[in-house]
Scaffold this active site. Structure first.
Site, PDB file in Angstrom:
ATOM      1  N   LYS A 287      45.707 -21.857  42.860  1.00 11.95           N
ATOM      2  CA  LYS A 287      46.544 -21.286  41.791  1.00 11.95           C
ATOM      3  C   LYS A 287      47.275 -20.037  42.278  1.00 11.95           C
ATOM      4  O   LYS A 287      48.488 -19.915  42.128  1.00 11.95           O
ATOM      5  CB  LYS A 287      45.692 -20.915  40.561  1.00 11.95           C
TER       6      LYS A 287
ATOM      7  N   ARG B  51      41.553 -19.861  29.931  1.00 13.02           N
ATOM      8  CA  ARG B  51      40.415 -20.502  30.579  1.00 13.02           C
ATOM      9  C   ARG B  51      39.398 -21.024  29.572  1.00 13.02           C
ATOM     10  O   ARG B  51      38.351 -21.525  29.956  1.00 13.02           O
ATOM     11  CB  ARG B  51      39.737 -19.485  31.491  1.00 13.02           C
TER      12      ARG B  51
ATOM     13  N   ARG C 226      38.353 -17.763  52.585  1.00 18.18           N
ATOM     14  CA  ARG C 226      39.444 -16.917  52.070  1.00 18.18           C
ATOM     15  C   ARG C 226      39.206 -15.426  52.351  1.00 18.18           C
ATOM     16  O   ARG C 226      38.098 -14.924  52.242  1.00 18.18           O
ATOM     17  CB  ARG C 226      39.565 -17.113  50.558  1.00 18.18           C
TER      18      ARG C 226
ATOM     19  N   ARG D  75      36.242 -11.492  48.756  1.00 20.49           N
ATOM     20  CA  ARG D  75      35.811 -11.248  47.385  1.00 20.49           C
ATOM     21  C   ARG D  75      34.293 -11.388  47.251  1.00 20.49           C
ATOM     22  O   ARG D  75      33.695 -12.269  47.855  1.00 20.49           O
ATOM     23  CB  ARG D  75      36.507 -12.235  46.429  1.00 20.49           C
TER      24      ARG D  75
ATOM     25  N   ARG E 247      30.955 -20.986  39.104  1.00 24.92           N
ATOM     26  CA  ARG E 247      32.357 -20.988  38.653  1.00 24.92           C
ATOM     27  C   ARG E 247      32.819 -22.419  38.393  1.00 24.92           C
ATOM     28  O   ARG E 247      33.544 -22.684  37.435  1.00 24.92           O
ATOM     29  CB  ARG E 247      33.249 -20.303  39.695  1.00 24.92           C
TER      30      ARG E 247
HETATM   31  P1  AP5 Z   1      43.723 -19.525  46.100  1.00 30.75           P
HETATM   32  O1  AP5 Z   1      45.178 -19.755  45.882  1.00 30.75           O
HETATM   33  O2  AP5 Z   1      43.267 -18.145  46.324  1.00 30.75           O
HETATM   34  O3  AP5 Z   1      42.895 -20.250  44.927  1.00 30.75           O
HETATM   35  P2  AP5 Z   1      42.764 -19.920  43.374  1.00 30.75           P
HETATM   36  O4  AP5 Z   1      42.965 -21.203  42.635  1.00 30.75           O
HETATM   37  O5  AP5 Z   1      43.615 -18.764  43.005  1.00 30.75           O
HETATM   38  O6  AP5 Z   1      41.229 -19.598  43.334  1.00 30.75           O
HETATM   39  P3  AP5 Z   1      40.425 -18.370  42.684  1.00 30.75           P
HETATM   40  O7  AP5 Z   1      39.114 -18.321  43.384  1.00 30.75           O
HETATM   41  O8  AP5 Z   1      41.255 -17.131  42.656  1.00 30.75           O
HETATM   42  O9  AP5 Z   1      40.231 -18.926  41.244  1.00 30.75           O
HETATM   43  P4  AP5 Z   1      39.202 -18.432  40.227  1.00 30.75           P
HETATM   44  O10 AP5 Z   1      39.715 -19.105  39.012  1.00 30.75           O
HETATM   45  O11 AP5 Z   1      37.793 -18.722  40.564  1.00 30.75           O
HETATM   46  O12 AP5 Z   1      39.277 -16.848  40.330  1.00 30.75           O
HETATM   47  P5  AP5 Z   1      40.064 -15.732  39.471  1.00 30.75           P
HETATM   48  O13 AP5 Z   1      40.417 -14.637  40.364  1.00 30.75           O
HETATM   49  O14 AP5 Z   1      41.118 -16.373  38.664  1.00 30.75           O
HETATM   50  O15 AP5 Z   1      43.264 -20.446  47.336  1.00 30.75           O
HETATM   51  C1  AP5 Z   1      41.947 -20.365  47.855  1.00 30.75           C
HETATM   52  C2  AP5 Z   1      41.970 -20.368  49.402  1.00 30.75           C
HETATM   53  O16 AP5 Z   1      42.443 -21.635  49.843  1.00 30.75           O
HETATM   54  C3  AP5 Z   1      42.913 -19.327  50.022  1.00 30.75           C
HETATM   55  O17 AP5 Z   1      42.315 -18.804  51.177  1.00 30.75           O
HETATM   56  C4  AP5 Z   1      44.171 -20.118  50.393  1.00 30.75           C
HETATM   57  O18 AP5 Z   1      44.762 -19.603  51.565  1.00 30.75           O
HETATM   58  C5  AP5 Z   1      43.621 -21.512  50.636  1.00 30.75           C
HETATM   59  N1  AP5 Z   1      44.542 -22.556  50.184  1.00 30.75           N
HETATM   60  C6  AP5 Z   1      45.260 -22.591  49.029  1.00 30.75           C
HETATM   61  N2  AP5 Z   1      45.973 -23.738  48.938  1.00 30.75           N
HETATM   62  C7  AP5 Z   1      45.681 -24.453  50.076  1.00 30.75           C
HETATM   63  C8  AP5 Z   1      46.105 -25.721  50.570  1.00 30.75           C
HETATM   64  N3  AP5 Z   1      46.975 -26.510  49.892  1.00 30.75           N
HETATM   65  N4  AP5 Z   1      45.584 -26.146  51.756  1.00 30.75           N
HETATM   66  C9  AP5 Z   1      44.710 -25.377  52.451  1.00 30.75           C
HETATM   67  N5  AP5 Z   1      44.285 -24.162  52.030  1.00 30.75           N
HETATM   68  C10 AP5 Z   1      44.759 -23.698  50.855  1.00 30.75           C
HETATM   69  O19 AP5 Z   1      38.919 -15.256  38.482  1.00 30.75           O
HETATM   70  C11 AP5 Z   1      37.793 -14.573  38.991  1.00 30.75           C
HETATM   71  C12 AP5 Z   1      36.818 -14.260  37.855  1.00 30.75           C
HETATM   72  O20 AP5 Z   1      37.475 -13.411  36.886  1.00 30.75           O
HETATM   73  C13 AP5 Z   1      36.322 -15.465  37.039  1.00 30.75           C
HETATM   74  O21 AP5 Z   1      35.214 -16.090  37.647  1.00 30.75           O
HETATM   75  C14 AP5 Z   1      35.961 -14.784  35.718  1.00 30.75           C
HETATM   76  O22 AP5 Z   1      34.741 -14.112  35.825  1.00 30.75           O
HETATM   77  C15 AP5 Z   1      37.070 -13.738  35.557  1.00 30.75           C
HETATM   78  N6  AP5 Z   1      38.230 -14.257  34.822  1.00 30.75           N
HETATM   79  C16 AP5 Z   1      39.510 -14.371  35.280  1.00 30.75           C
HETATM   80  N7  AP5 Z   1      40.323 -14.888  34.353  1.00 30.75           N
HETATM   81  C17 AP5 Z   1      39.548 -15.116  33.243  1.00 30.75           C
HETATM   82  C18 AP5 Z   1      39.816 -15.644  31.952  1.00 30.75           C
HETATM   83  N8  AP5 Z   1      41.032 -16.061  31.592  1.00 30.75           N
HETATM   84  N9  AP5 Z   1      38.764 -15.749  31.082  1.00 30.75           N
HETATM   85  C19 AP5 Z   1      37.530 -15.307  31.427  1.00 30.75           C
HETATM   86  N10 AP5 Z   1      37.215 -14.806  32.636  1.00 30.75           N
HETATM   87  C20 AP5 Z   1      38.225 -14.697  33.547  1.00 30.75           C
HETATM   88 MG    MG Z   2      43.245 -16.777  42.433  1.00 26.82          MG
END
Ligand code: AP5
Ligand code: MG
Ligand code: ZN
Length: 216
Positions: free
Chosen positions: A13, A88, A127, A161, A172
């Protein structure tokens, strides 16, 4: 363009949001990034969210809804936005709809990036990001051009992270299935859902997203 990116942790994402942001010049808004910034600055909200994030649990709805409400009111969202990681839960999706209705804004698309669990673990555990500018990298899939030097700002310090470990990722994923999955049929019924196979290279996935959005 007003977009939502849906997808499991590590689906890409954040990576795709950055690319769309460059192509369309609209802000990419990640609730995860905003919460991590709040924690770094030591705000009350950041400290409240920390235990949930470290355990791979969702932060309570009222906190993230407040974040989005404030962020969407900012000037740079006037011409569009990309929401990464929000909504979410079904409740977040319903509140977002009310918020946008009141502003007279319609969503253009909700893109679900689909990636199987085996691939997700490898993506998340490899990552890391630049300490200075936040640019994201991967040990195998997205290396900087020069080893140990950030492509964007030349920084040489990087971080991983706290929640990017096996146990937390498993939590997660469980929470994604239980709490976020229901938003998929919700947007499907509204005719907004577009699914993208997220297993190819970053560029291949980005090309698919661009063609859905009619950018290329
Ligand atoms: P990346 O693009 O970083 O993936 P992502 O989908 O953004 O994954 P996240 O881990 O950030 O998602 P998340 O939902 O768990 O975390 P968030 O920060 O939103 O890609 C991952 C890796 O793969 C990178 O190294 C990239 O280079 C590589 N990659 C990408 N695409 C690729 C491809 N096509 N091929 C090969 N490699 C690739 O949330 C964190 C925490 O915050 C949650 O757990 C929760 O506690 C809280 N939180 C956030 N939002 C909410 C909400 N709305 N409600 C409640 N809690 C929330
Ligand atoms: Mg992310
Ligand atoms: Zn950098």
């Amino acid at each position: 363009m007003k977009l939502i990116l849906l997808g499991a942790p590590g689906a890409g994402k954040g990576t795709q949001a950055e690319v769309i942001c460059k192509h369309l010049g609209i802000p990419a808004i990640s609730t995860g990034n905003i919460l991590r910034e709040a924690l770094k600055s030591g705000t009350e909200m950041g400290l409240k969210a920390k235990a949930f994030m470290d355990a791979g649990q969702l932060v309570p709805d009222e906190i993230v809804i407040g974040i989005i409400k404030d962020r969407l009111a900012e000037e740079d969202c006037k011409n569009g936005f990309i929401l990464d990681g929000f909504p979410r839960t079904l409740h977040q999706a319903e509140v977002l709809d009310e918020m946008l209705d009141r502003k007279g804004i319609n969503l253009d698309a909700v893109i679900e990036i689909q990636v199987p669990d085996e691939i997700i673990m490898e993506r998340i555990l490899g990552r890391y990001a630049c300490m200075k500018c936040g640019q994201g990298y991967h040990d195998k899939f997205q290396k900087p051009k020069v080893y140990g030097v950030c492509d964007v700002c030349g920084g040489t310090d990087f971080f991983r992270r706290v929640d990017d470990n096996k146990t937390t990722v498993q939590n997660r994923l469980v929470n994604y299935r239980a709490l976020t999955y229901p938003t998929i049929p919700y947007y499907e019924k509204k005719g907004l859902l577009r699914c993208v196979d997220g297993t190819g290279t970053i560029e291949a996935v980005s090309n698919k997203v661009d063609s859905i959005l009619g950018i290329k």
